[in-house]
Design an enzyme around this catalytic site. Structure first.
Site: not given
Ligand code: NAD
Length: 479
Positions: A151-152, A160, A442, A176-177, A459, A285, A382, A251, A230
């Site tokens: 979602w961020n 991307r 970025s 999507p989130a 990416e 992130c 984090e 990622e 995450s």
């Molecule tokens: P999250 O892991 O909770 O969710 C990410 C996505 O995964 C969402 O679409 C969510 O609905 C989905 N998801 C959750 N549980 C799932 C499951 N069991 N099966 C399939 N999909 C599932 O993360 P978040 O809170 O949305 O985002 C924040 C995290 O993303 C942070 O840890 C951040 O560091 C990371 N992030 C990383 C990058 C990168 O490029 N490395 C970029 C942006 C965010």
């Protein structure tokens, strides 16, 4: 908001969830629902997968120039609609409008970049060492992909992945989130308008991520997972991908060290810290999570950073002059509050902020903590909020050891005026990216990604498209 699609996008059509379910999309600045969108279940996900599978073969055979021009057109439409998309993003995610506009430009750039890469997919003809056999090498799309985004950065994390997938000739199911489905639905509408054939991109918005994604990963028809989120969820999805040997790009989370040496230009370091910490309210992130500052400059750095952080205006992202919007939701804010409370209990000094304001919305003030105990929970979590935690160090070896003492390795920031030291320290940091005297890494033209538990693959950049391509080698004997 009135024209924004709220249904699922499957096979080029807008449809309700099969069971009619919907879910609310909340405004983090007020806590109130903005609208409801379709809440997909297993049946819808299977339909989306089927549409992607059916579209794959014809799509793989399209001319690269055709794919390139669809991306180019979508890039132009996104820029034309910057304001509309920025308002949508601010509404569902909370970031200030100026930052949302910045993200629209950043997101669009992935489409421009990959429109240029689509026509540069190469292969080759090689004479093998025996001088007789030839090797014909070609690149082929990996196949239907599942794209899962956080979602961020609701728009940029989508482009991307979609950009290189379209360029490579892959079809997709995008999930999507649940907090930010609207930007992805708007993006689907733009790609349709830009000429993307039906079924190439399908979008399933859902509150039931596990139920929807696991069967797709285990089913064997999806050939690639590109995930941003995450580390905990990434690990789960890697395990689910093992059964059908699905190719993965991950990622994941970060725990970025921000190192300020005694020879750093403190103006640059404070400017860099403001970006590395406060971009996206710290919900990135790449956010600097641990500030290691040389003991001789720590007090002055803390004072200047606290002054800058304290001057930021907190409020709804749509309001003029606001620098810091709300955090994504109450859960996200509660986590930040707990981490700060833990650090303070262990002796950290609050230089500025640290108190949750009264009233609606998920606001949290820019906060600077000094003298943070290395055992504090925010050292290995984090923070994902506007909190800068400062620790001191005495020498180079020590700070490198402490910076690397984490399972993550996405990005690190190094501030020093010595080139020798800058390179030496960067090479020893266990990270995929380093900001040298800058708080921003970025860039669509650069390979973004981490090492250790921050992920697999890259990416963006020249290599971004490789994640969506396979090699095929033809052995050709020549007599
Ligand atoms: P999250 O892991 O909770 O969710 C990410 C996505 O995964 C969402 O679409 C969510 O609905 C989905 N998801 C959750 N549980 C799932 C499951 N069991 N099966 C399939 N999909 C599932 O993360 P978040 O809170 O949305 O985002 C924040 C995290 O993303 C942070 O840890 C951040 O560091 C990371 N992030 C990383 C990058 C990168 O490029 N490395 C970029 C942006 C965010």
């Amino acid at each position: 908001m009135t024209d924004t699609p709220t249904q699922l996008f499957i096979g080029g059509a807008w449809v309700d969830a099969a069971d009619g379910a919907t879910m609310p999309v909340d405004d983090p600045a007020t806590g109130e629902a903005l609208c409801h969108v379709a809440d997909a279940g297993m049946k819808d996900a299977k339909l989306a997968e089927e549409a992607a599978v059916q579209a794959q073969e014809a799509w793989a055979r399209t001319a690269p120039r055709v794919r390139s021009e669809i991306l180019r057109r979508a890039y132009e439409i996104i820029l034309e609609r910057t304001d509309e998309l920025a308002h949508l993003m601010t509404a569902e995610m909370g970031k200030p409008l100026a930052e949302a506009r910045g993200e629209v430009a950043y997101a669009a750039e992935f489409f421009r970049w990959f429109s240029e890469e689509a026509v540069r997919i190469d292969g080759g003809l090689t004479t093998l060492p025996d001088g007789r056999n030839r090797m014909l090498l070609s690149r082929r799309p990996v196949g239907p992909c599942l794209l899962i985004t956080p979602w961020n950065f609701p728009l940029a994390m989508g482009t991307r992945k979609i950009g290189p997938a379209v360029a490579a000739g892959c079809t997709m199911v995008l999930k999507p989130a649940p907090q930010t489905p609207l930007s992805s639905l708007a993006l689907a509408a733009i790609l349709k308008e830009a000429g993307l054939p039906d079924g190439v991109l399908n979008v399933v918005t859902t509150s039931r991520a596990g139920e929807v994604c696991e069967p797709l990963l285990r089913g064997g028809r999806i050939r690639k997972l590109s995930f941003t989120g995450s580390t905990a969820v990434g690990q789960l999805l890697l395990a689910q991908s093992a059964e059908a040997v699905v190719r993965t790009s991950m990622e994941l989370g970060g725990n970025a060290p921000f190192v300020v040496f005694e020879d750093a230009d403190l103006d640059k370091a404070v400017d860099g810290a403001m970006v590395a910490k406060m971009r996206n309210m710290g919900e990135a992130c790449t956010a600097a999570n641990r500030f290691f500052v040389h003991r001789s400059v720590a007090q002055e750095f803390g004072r200047r950073l606290a002054e800058r952080m304290g001057a930021l205006v907190v409020g709804p992202g749509t309001r003029d002059g606001v620098d810091v919007g709300p955090l994504i939701d109450r859960r996200g804010r509660a986590k930040v509050e707990e981490l700060v409370a833990d650090a303070v209990e262990r002796g950290a000094q609050v230089l500025v902020g640290g108190r949750t304001p009264e009233g609606p919305g998920c606001f949290y003030p820019p906060t600077v903590l000094a003298d943070v105990d290395p055992g504090s929970r925010l050292m290995d979590t984090e923070i994902f909020g506007p909190v800068a935690a400062i620790l001191t160090f005495d020498d180079e070896d020590e700070v490198i050891r402490r910076a690397n003492d984490t399972p993550w390795g996405l990005v690190g920031y190094v501030f020093t005026e010595g080139l020798d030291r800058a390179l030496r320290v960067s090479e020893r940091l266990e990270v995929g990216m380093v900001g040298l005297n800058t708080g921003l890494v970025s860039n669509p033209a650069a390979p973004f990604g981490g090492v250790k538990q921050s992920g697999l693959g890259r990416e963006g950049g020249r290599v971004g498209i490789d994640e969506f391509l396979e090699y095929q080698y033809l052995a050709v004997p020549v007599s």
